[in-house]
Design an enzyme around this catalytic site. Structure first.
Site, PDB file in Angstrom:
ATOM      1  N   ARG A  17       0.809  -1.136  -0.163  1.00 35.29           N
ATOM      2  CA  ARG A  17      -0.170  -0.080   0.026  1.00 35.29           C
ATOM      3  C   ARG A  17       0.923   1.222   0.090  1.00 35.29           C
ATOM      4  O   ARG A  17       1.843   1.254   0.613  1.00 35.29           O
ATOM      5  CB  ARG A  17      -1.027   0.058   1.302  1.00 35.29           C
ATOM      6  CG  ARG A  17      -2.010   1.128   1.122  1.00 35.29           C
ATOM      7  CD  ARG A  17      -2.839   1.235   2.373  1.00 35.29           C
ATOM      8  NE  ARG A  17      -3.718   2.381   2.426  1.00 35.29           N
ATOM      9  CZ  ARG A  17      -3.947   3.071   3.083  1.00 35.29           C
ATOM     10  NH1 ARG A  17      -3.706   2.737   4.698  1.00 35.29           N
ATOM     11  NH2 ARG A  17      -4.757   4.058   3.476  1.00 35.29           N
ATOM     12  N   HIS A  18       0.412   2.225  -0.619  1.00 35.38           N
ATOM     13  CA  HIS A  18       1.183   3.643  -0.646  1.00 35.38           C
ATOM     14  C   HIS A  18       1.294   4.204   0.811  1.00 35.38           C
ATOM     15  O   HIS A  18       0.730   3.729   1.608  1.00 35.38           O
ATOM     16  CB  HIS A  18       0.315   4.424  -1.572  1.00 35.38           C
ATOM     17  CG  HIS A  18      -1.255   4.802  -1.058  1.00 35.38           C
ATOM     18  ND1 HIS A  18      -1.301   5.791   0.041  1.00 35.38           N
ATOM     19  CD2 HIS A  18      -2.209   4.455  -1.649  1.00 35.38           C
ATOM     20  CE1 HIS A  18      -2.671   5.924   0.155  1.00 35.38           C
ATOM     21  NE2 HIS A  18      -3.183   4.917  -0.408  1.00 35.38           N
ATOM     22  N   ARG A  67      -0.114   8.907  -5.398  1.00 38.23           N
ATOM     23  CA  ARG A  67       0.542   8.538  -4.103  1.00 38.23           C
ATOM     24  C   ARG A  67       1.125   6.920  -4.280  1.00 38.23           C
ATOM     25  O   ARG A  67       1.912   6.648  -3.532  1.00 38.23           O
ATOM     26  CB  ARG A  67      -0.821   8.422  -3.121  1.00 38.23           C
ATOM     27  CG  ARG A  67      -1.966   7.570  -3.831  1.00 38.23           C
ATOM     28  CD  ARG A  67      -3.104   8.207  -2.779  1.00 38.23           C
ATOM     29  NE  ARG A  67      -4.299   7.021  -2.764  1.00 38.23           N
ATOM     30  CZ  ARG A  67      -5.090   7.567  -3.923  1.00 38.23           C
ATOM     31  NH1 ARG A  67      -5.037   8.844  -4.365  1.00 38.23           N
ATOM     32  NH2 ARG A  67      -6.517   6.972  -3.660  1.00 38.23           N
ATOM     33  N   GLU A  91      -7.484   2.670  -6.700  1.00 37.41           N
ATOM     34  CA  GLU A  91      -8.521   2.594  -5.567  1.00 37.41           C
ATOM     35  C   GLU A  91     -10.004   2.353  -6.074  1.00 37.41           C
ATOM     36  O   GLU A  91     -10.032   2.791  -7.462  1.00 37.41           O
ATOM     37  CB  GLU A  91      -8.364   3.463  -4.640  1.00 37.41           C
ATOM     38  CG  GLU A  91      -9.122   3.340  -3.180  1.00 37.41           C
ATOM     39  CD  GLU A  91      -8.926   2.018  -2.739  1.00 37.41           C
ATOM     40  OE1 GLU A  91      -9.308   1.089  -2.963  1.00 37.41           O
ATOM     41  OE2 GLU A  91      -8.312   2.069  -1.388  1.00 37.41           O
ATOM     42  N   HIS A 159      -3.665   0.351  -3.593  1.00 34.14           N
ATOM     43  CA  HIS A 159      -4.437   1.104  -2.502  1.00 34.14           C
ATOM     44  C   HIS A 159      -5.207  -0.144  -1.645  1.00 34.14           C
ATOM     45  O   HIS A 159      -5.347  -1.352  -2.012  1.00 34.14           O
ATOM     46  CB  HIS A 159      -5.524   1.863  -3.143  1.00 34.14           C
ATOM     47  CG  HIS A 159      -4.680   2.778  -4.134  1.00 34.14           C
ATOM     48  ND1 HIS A 159      -4.709   4.062  -4.169  1.00 34.14           N
ATOM     49  CD2 HIS A 159      -4.628   2.598  -5.590  1.00 34.14           C
ATOM     50  CE1 HIS A 159      -4.104   4.586  -5.071  1.00 34.14           C
ATOM     51  NE2 HIS A 159      -4.170   3.553  -6.192  1.00 34.14           N
TER      52      HIS A 159
END
Length: 218
Positions: A17-18, A67, A91, A159
């Site tokens: 995940r970012h 991101r 996302e 995401h």
């Protein structure tokens, strides 16, 4: 890809995940809104990238939002690998929920939120179903894994919601149980390993490198 024991190629998928964004701090639903990392989020990505580089990944794919692209760039910098960006790894699109805080969603769309938490198929804010997110993201991951060498590792930078639904699809869980996987913290990751019975969840929401399983469940 998930054939008999003789066909297993011992590959791994790291779903990362970012890093932190300002909207994360505000508990504001981001969805497909293109929000940048904070300075702390960039620092998180740099720290995590140094750890993940030790896994010697063979390929990196990422959502094309800022991101995730910035997070993936940190791993690319320490491994020398390129990053392939794909909008299918974005996302969940959540329509009118996007930009609202958690409290605002509960206040305005409480029944819809509760139905989603119960595992019902809900188009949050008029957006995508979780199954639709999995249907666009999981095939991208599978095609990328198929290109790996035996024993290879793919890093997928995406995401929280997309990672959860992709994991659920790849390990064969019914969609109404995907929420049981729980969320991922910023810049944490989950690891899937290839077995004779398909993909197995080895690590979830991890922030340190996977350790071998030494026990009766190995």
């Amino acid at each position: 890809m998930n054939g008999d024991a003789g066909a297993v190629r011992d590959r791994k998928i790291v779903l990362w995940r970012h890093g932190q964004t300002e909207w994360n701090l505000q508990r504001r639903f981001q969805g497909t809104t293109d929000i940048a990392l904070t300075e702390e989020g960039l620092a998180q990505a740099r720290r995590a990238a140094r750890l993940l580089a030790a896994l010697r990944p063979d390929a990196i794919i990422a959502s094309d939002l800022r991101r995730t692209a910035a997070t993936a760039a940190e791993l690319a910098a320490v491994t020398g690998l390129g990053v392939r960006h794909d909008e299918a790894l974005r996302e969940t699109y959540a329509g009118v929920w996007q930009g609202l805080t958690h409290d605002e969603i509960l206040e305005r769309y409480g029944e819809q939120y509760a139905a989603w938490k119960r595992g019902e198929p809900v188009r949050r804010g008029g957006g995508e179903l979780e199954t639709e997110v999995a249907e666009r993201a999981a095939p991208v991951v599978e095609r990328s894994v198929d290109k790996l060498p035996d024993g290879g590792t793919l890093v997928v930078v995406s995401h929280g919601g997309t990672i959860r639904t992709t994991i659920g699809r790849l390990i064969g869980l019914p969609p109404n149980t995907w929420e049981a996987l729980g969320g991922l913290s910023n810049c944490c990751w989950s690891v899937l390993g290839e077995t004779p019975r398909g993909w197995r969840l080895l690590e979830h929401n991890a922030g340190s490198l996977p350790e071998p399983v030494l026990g009766d469940d190995d």
